[in-house]
Design a protein around this motif. Structure first.
Motif, PDB file in Angstrom:
ATOM      1  N   LEU A  46       0.687  -1.199   0.031  1.00 22.58           N
ATOM      2  CA  LEU A  46      -0.050   0.106   0.074  1.00 22.58           C
ATOM      3  C   LEU A  46       0.943   1.348   0.018  1.00 22.58           C
ATOM      4  CD1 LEU A  46      -2.905   0.779   0.049  1.00 22.58           C
ATOM      5  CD2 LEU A  46      -2.871   0.826   2.459  1.00 22.58           C
ATOM      6  N   ALA A  47       1.804   1.429   0.858  1.00 21.26           N
ATOM      7  CA  ALA A  47       2.825   2.491   0.812  1.00 21.26           C
ATOM      8  C   ALA A  47       3.500   2.627  -0.503  1.00 21.26           C
ATOM      9  CB  ALA A  47       3.670   2.123   2.009  1.00 21.26           C
ATOM     10  N   LEU A  48       3.974   1.449  -1.177  1.00 25.23           N
ATOM     11  CA  LEU A  48       4.661   1.604  -2.506  1.00 25.23           C
ATOM     12  C   LEU A  48       3.919   2.273  -3.627  1.00 25.23           C
ATOM     13  CD1 LEU A  48       7.066   0.707  -4.272  1.00 25.23           C
ATOM     14  CD2 LEU A  48       6.067  -1.359  -4.558  1.00 25.23           C
ATOM     15  N   LEU A  49       2.550   1.796  -3.325  1.00 28.34           N
ATOM     16  CA  LEU A  49       1.400   2.189  -4.413  1.00 28.34           C
ATOM     17  C   LEU A  49       1.307   3.821  -4.271  1.00 28.34           C
ATOM     18  CD1 LEU A  49      -0.349   2.004  -6.898  1.00 28.34           C
ATOM     19  CD2 LEU A  49      -2.256   1.011  -5.164  1.00 28.34           C
ATOM     20  N   ALA A  93      -6.501  -4.181  -0.049  1.00 29.77           N
ATOM     21  CA  ALA A  93      -6.413  -2.697   0.240  1.00 29.77           C
ATOM     22  C   ALA A  93      -6.564  -1.553  -0.865  1.00 29.77           C
ATOM     23  CB  ALA A  93      -4.826  -2.525   0.902  1.00 29.77           C
ATOM     24  N   VAL A  94      -7.136  -0.508  -0.565  1.00 28.47           N
ATOM     25  CA  VAL A  94      -7.417   0.553  -1.791  1.00 28.47           C
ATOM     26  C   VAL A  94      -7.143   1.924  -1.550  1.00 28.47           C
ATOM     27  CG1 VAL A  94      -9.362  -0.912  -2.878  1.00 28.47           C
ATOM     28  CG2 VAL A  94      -9.688   0.910  -0.950  1.00 28.47           C
ATOM     29  N   LEU A  95      -6.802   2.854  -2.695  1.00 30.42           N
ATOM     30  CA  LEU A  95      -6.643   4.198  -2.231  1.00 30.42           C
ATOM     31  C   LEU A  95      -7.448   4.830  -3.503  1.00 30.42           C
ATOM     32  CD1 LEU A  95      -2.395   4.260  -2.266  1.00 30.42           C
ATOM     33  CD2 LEU A  95      -4.223   4.592  -0.474  1.00 30.42           C
ATOM     34  N   ASP A  96      -7.579   6.024  -3.134  1.00 32.21           N
ATOM     35  CA  ASP A  96      -8.320   7.335  -3.935  1.00 32.21           C
ATOM     36  C   ASP A  96      -7.092   7.438  -5.080  1.00 32.21           C
ATOM     37  OD1 ASP A  96      -8.982   9.635  -5.239  1.00 32.21           O
ATOM     38  OD2 ASP A  96     -10.866   9.716  -3.741  1.00 32.21           O
ATOM     39  N   VAL A  97      -7.302   7.081  -6.131  1.00 34.84           N
ATOM     40  CA  VAL A  97      -6.817   7.497  -7.386  1.00 34.84           C
ATOM     41  C   VAL A  97      -6.219   8.916  -7.498  1.00 34.84           C
ATOM     42  CG1 VAL A  97      -6.173   7.504  -9.914  1.00 34.84           C
ATOM     43  CG2 VAL A  97      -7.188   5.844  -8.880  1.00 34.84           C
TER      44      VAL A  97
END
Length: 183
Positions: A46-49, A93-97
């Protein structure tokens, strides 16, 4: 002579494993391949992305390419608690683009009986979010809740972009009974 066995299928890579090949100039922000203790954790991926998105090393076009190359896109589901709290859960795990941060109210669109709802999103963990619908009065039951995920708004660490989708649920009756008349 027996025939030779069929070739082994190519290993399926995740989005994070493919990042270094698309990062501009080959200057990958890091890796999570397990060669160092703790590197292969979901938190590391997650941190890498997040780092790649924030540094603009990976843009929407690259995310679309990566997402098309990985096997399974992330999935999302919507459920309601007994108190009508909406729970949005992802398979990874997800993130807002747009922000490279955990999801917020701006990451999704929420409608109650077709009317846009100002909502608040609270992160429980990297895969589960609560949506506060901001109801002033208890639900009377039967109200239709729709949560819309845009086509390129949310990205998972392994499967790439979460596909555009509409998730639906029906609120339960939370209005206390009233006494109409006494005899």
């Amino acid at each position: 002579v027996p025939p030779s066995p069929p070739p082994s299928p190519a290993p399926i890579l995740t989005l994070v494993e493919m990042l270094p090949s698309l990062v501009s100039g080959g200057g990958a922000p890091g890796k999570c391949d397990g060669t160092d203790p703790g590197e292969r954790s979901e938190a590391c991926e997650l941190a890498l992305l997040q780092q790649a998105l924030k540094a603009d090393d990976v843009g929407l076009e690259e995310l679309e390419e990566l997402s098309a190359a990985v096997a399974d896109p992330p999935t999302a589901s919507l459920s309601l608690t007994d108190g009508n709290t909406a729970v949005l859960a992802f398979s990874e795990a997800v993130l807002d683009v747009a922000t490279a941060e955990p999801l917020t109210a701006d990451s999704i669109s929420v409608f109650l009986d077709g009317v846009a709802v100002a909502n608040a999103v609270t992160r429980r963990n990297d895969t589960v979010y609560e949506i506060d619908l901001g109801l002033d009065a208890p639900a009377i039951g039967g109200e239709k809740l729709d949560v819309i995920i845009g086509a390129t708004s949310i990205v998972g660490i392994r499967g790439g972009l979460v596909p555009r989708q509409r998730l639906a649920a029906t609120l339960v009756d939370r209005t206390p009974p009233t006494l109409a008349s006494a005899t």
